[in-house]
Scaffold this motif. Structure first.
Motif, PDB file in Angstrom:
ATOM      1  N   LYS A 113       0.834  -1.189   0.000  1.00  0.00           N
ATOM      2  CA  LYS A 113       0.000   0.000   0.000  1.00  0.00           C
ATOM      3  C   LYS A 113       0.879   1.254   0.000  1.00  0.00           C
ATOM      4  CE  LYS A 113      -0.256  -1.631   3.898  1.00  0.00           C
ATOM      5  NZ  LYS A 113       1.208  -1.635   4.030  1.00  0.00           N
ATOM      6  N   MET A 173      -1.465   1.168  -3.278  1.00  0.00           N
ATOM      7  CA  MET A 173      -1.233   0.437  -4.518  1.00  0.00           C
ATOM      8  C   MET A 173      -0.781   1.361  -5.645  1.00  0.00           C
ATOM      9  SD  MET A 173      -5.168  -0.481  -5.565  1.00  0.00           S
ATOM     10  CE  MET A 173      -4.864  -1.010  -7.242  1.00  0.00           C
ATOM     11  N   ALA A 207      -4.466   3.071 -10.306  1.00  0.00           N
ATOM     12  CA  ALA A 207      -5.131   1.970  -9.607  1.00  0.00           C
ATOM     13  C   ALA A 207      -6.076   1.232 -10.556  1.00  0.00           C
ATOM     14  CB  ALA A 207      -5.890   2.498  -8.399  1.00  0.00           C
ATOM     15  N   HIS A 266     -10.991  -6.119  -5.471  1.00  0.00           N
ATOM     16  CA  HIS A 266     -10.596  -5.088  -6.429  1.00  0.00           C
ATOM     17  C   HIS A 266     -11.401  -3.809  -6.208  1.00  0.00           C
ATOM     18  CE1 HIS A 266      -8.997  -8.184  -9.603  1.00  0.00           C
ATOM     19  NE2 HIS A 266      -8.212  -8.075  -8.543  1.00  0.00           N
ATOM     20  N   GLU A 305      -4.014  -5.450  -3.036  1.00  0.00           N
ATOM     21  CA  GLU A 305      -3.249  -4.452  -2.315  1.00  0.00           C
ATOM     22  C   GLU A 305      -2.950  -5.014  -0.928  1.00  0.00           C
ATOM     23  OE1 GLU A 305      -3.671   0.335  -1.337  1.00  0.00           O
ATOM     24  OE2 GLU A 305      -5.464  -0.914  -1.539  1.00  0.00           O
ATOM     25  N   TRP A 346     -10.671  -8.252   0.710  1.00  0.00           N
ATOM     26  CA  TRP A 346     -10.125  -6.977   0.219  1.00  0.00           C
ATOM     27  C   TRP A 346     -10.098  -7.047  -1.302  1.00  0.00           C
ATOM     28  CZ3 TRP A 346     -10.352  -2.468   2.006  1.00  0.00           C
ATOM     29  CH2 TRP A 346      -9.564  -1.430   1.501  1.00  0.00           C
ATOM     30  N   CYS A 370     -10.184  -1.932  -3.224  1.00  0.00           N
ATOM     31  CA  CYS A 370      -8.938  -1.230  -3.565  1.00  0.00           C
ATOM     32  C   CYS A 370      -9.224   0.079  -4.285  1.00  0.00           C
ATOM     33  CB  CYS A 370      -8.056  -2.110  -4.458  1.00  0.00           C
ATOM     34  SG  CYS A 370      -7.419  -3.615  -3.694  1.00  0.00           S
ATOM     35  N   SER A 398      -8.756   3.968  -2.975  1.00  0.00           N
ATOM     36  CA  SER A 398      -7.895   4.818  -3.798  1.00  0.00           C
ATOM     37  C   SER A 398      -8.604   6.113  -4.182  1.00  0.00           C
ATOM     38  CB  SER A 398      -7.464   4.059  -5.059  1.00  0.00           C
ATOM     39  OG  SER A 398      -6.643   4.866  -5.876  1.00  0.00           O
TER      40      SER A 398
END
Length: 342
Positions: free
Chosen positions: A98, A100, A107, A303, A123, A301, A306, A310
Motif C-alpha cells: 500500500k 497500490m 489503480a 478489487h 493491495e 479486500w 482497492c 484509492s
C-alpha cells in the motif's frame, strides 16, 4: 493440489520486505523462490538470510522466472503501478504494498491488468486480515455496539529526513498521506464505507509533501476523525463508537493483538487475539488460498475495495495539493508586492 507450496518472489528488499519475508518462513506451504534488487549484493544478502533459491539484479529477470507464481512488490510507492502491471502481464499473481498507486487512474490500470490476464491481484492491506480486525468487524456486523456513528484513528511517528529520505521525497510518493494516512482511511472505509463528504487539511514540507494531515469523513449519520503524521507521535489507539457502546483496538491499532468492548462507559470485556509473526502472515495465507482456489481477487479486500479506497485518497490528495498551491501563490504575490512597492 490445494496443499501444494506457493512459490513467491519479492522485489524491493527494504525493511518492510524483510519483515514480510520473515513471516513467509512461518507459512508451511509458502516458498521464497526468488528475490530481486537493482543492487545485486543486497539481493544476495537478503536471499541468503531468508533462504531464497535465486537472487536477481533485475526485477524483469524475476518476472521472467518460470517458477515464481506470485510477486510481492515492496518498492517505493511511485513504482507500484508499473511493476505490478508488468508482473501481471508476465502471468504472475501480485501482492502490492500500500498504497497500490499514487493516483486513481493508475489503480484502475492495475485492476484492469489483473482482469485482462486473469491473474490474482491484491493491495497489501495486512491490517484487513489480522485476527483482531476480523473479530471486531464481525462484532460490529452483529450489532455489538449498535449503529457506528464515530471513528477516531491515527497513525503518527517522528520520522527523520536524514535517515529516511524516501519518506520526504515527493517523487517517490513520500509524505504522511500516502505512507501512513491510508491506514486510518482504511479503517473508516471498511466500517462505514464511502463518505458523503471529505475535508482534509495538511501541514506542508518544503519538498511539497504533507508532514501531517488531518481528515474528517462525513457520512449520513456519522463521522470519522483521522490523522497521520511523520513529525509527531500519538498513542495510536483506534476508537469505534456506536449507539450502544464502543470498541477500542489496542495500540498500535493497525496490528492490534486485541481490543476492549465498552458499554455504558464501562469496560465489559477484553479480547486477546495475537498475530502470527509480525502480522504479514495473515495476508500471505489469504493470497495463497485465493490462488489455490483460482480466484483473481480476495473477498475480504476486493478489487472494488482497492479502487474505492484509492478514490478517497485521491480526493484528499487533491485537496491538500490545491491548498499547497494556493499557499505558494499567496507568498509569490506578497513577494511581488514587496518588490513593486518598496
Amino acid at each position: 493440489m490445494k496443499n501444494r507450496s506457493i512459490k513467491w518472489g519479492i522485489v524491493g528488499l527494504g525493511n518492510i520486505a524483510s519483515q514480510f519475508a520473515s513471516d513467509l518462513l512461518l507459512i508451511e506451504n509458502a516458498e521464497l523462490t526468488a528475490v530481486a534488487s537493482r543492487d545485486f549484493s543486497k539481493a544476495e544478502e537478503f536471499g541468503g538470510k531468508f533462504n531464497a533459491l535465486r537472487m536477481y539484479n533485475s526485477y524483469d529477470l524475476l518476472f521472467e522466472d518460470p517458477e515464481v507464481e506470485i510477486v510481492y512488490i515492496a518498492t517505493p510507492h511511485n513504482s507500484h503501478a508499473e511493476l505490478s502491471i508488468k508482473a501481471l502481464e508476465k502471468g504472475k499473481h501480485v501482492l502490492c504494498e500500500k498504497p497500490m498507486a499514487l493516483s486513481y487512474k493508475d489503480a484502475e490500470r492495475m485492476i484492469e491488468a489483473s482482469k485482462k490476464h486473469n491473474t490474482f491481484f491484491m493491495e497489501a492491506f495486512w491490517t484487513r486480515f489480522i485476527p483482531s480486525v476480523q473479530d471486531v468487524l464481525q462484532k460490529i456486523n452483529k450489532g455489538a455496539i449498535g449503529k457506528v456513528n464515530y471513528i477516531k484513528a491515527d497513525f503518527a511517528f517522528h520520522g527523520s529526513e536524514k535517515e529516511n529520505k524516501r519518506l520526504f521525497d515527493k517523487e517517490l510518493g513520500g509524505g504522511a498521506l500516502f505512507d501512513i494516512g491510508v491506514y486510518p482511511l482504511f479503517l473508516s472505509y471498511i466500517i462505514l464505507g464511502n463518505p458523503k463528504e471529505i475535508l482534509a487539511k495538511a501541514v506542508k514540507h518544503k519538498n511539497d509533501i504533507d508532514l501531517q494531515t488531518s481528515m474528517i469523513l462525513q457520512y449520513e449519520s456519522g463521522q470519522s476523525v483521522l490523522h497521520a503524521s511523520i513529525v509527531s507521535e500519538s498513542d495510536m489507539k483506534a476508537v469505534i463508537s456506536g449507539t450502544e457502546g464502543r470498541i477500542e483496538l489496542n495500540a498500535p491499532w493497525f496490528v492490534a493483538d486485541g481490543y476492549s468492548l465498552f458499554k455504558n462507559e464501562e469496560k465489559e470485556a477484553t479480547f486477546t487475539l495475537p498475530i502470527l509473526g509480525k502480522g504479514y502472515s495473515h495476508e500471505i495465507i489469504e493470497c495463497q488460498n485465493c490462488i489455490l482456489n483460482n480466484e483473481i481477487e480476495s473477498k475480504l479486500w476486493s478489487h472494488q475495495n482497492c479502487l474505492e479506497l484509492s478514490s478517497i485518497v485521491e480526493v484528499i490528495k487533491n485537496q491538500i495539493m490545491s491548498a499547497f498551491l494556493e499557499l505558494n501563490y499567496f507568498f509569490v504575490i506578497k513577494y511581488l508586492q514587496l518588490i513593486i512597492f518598496h
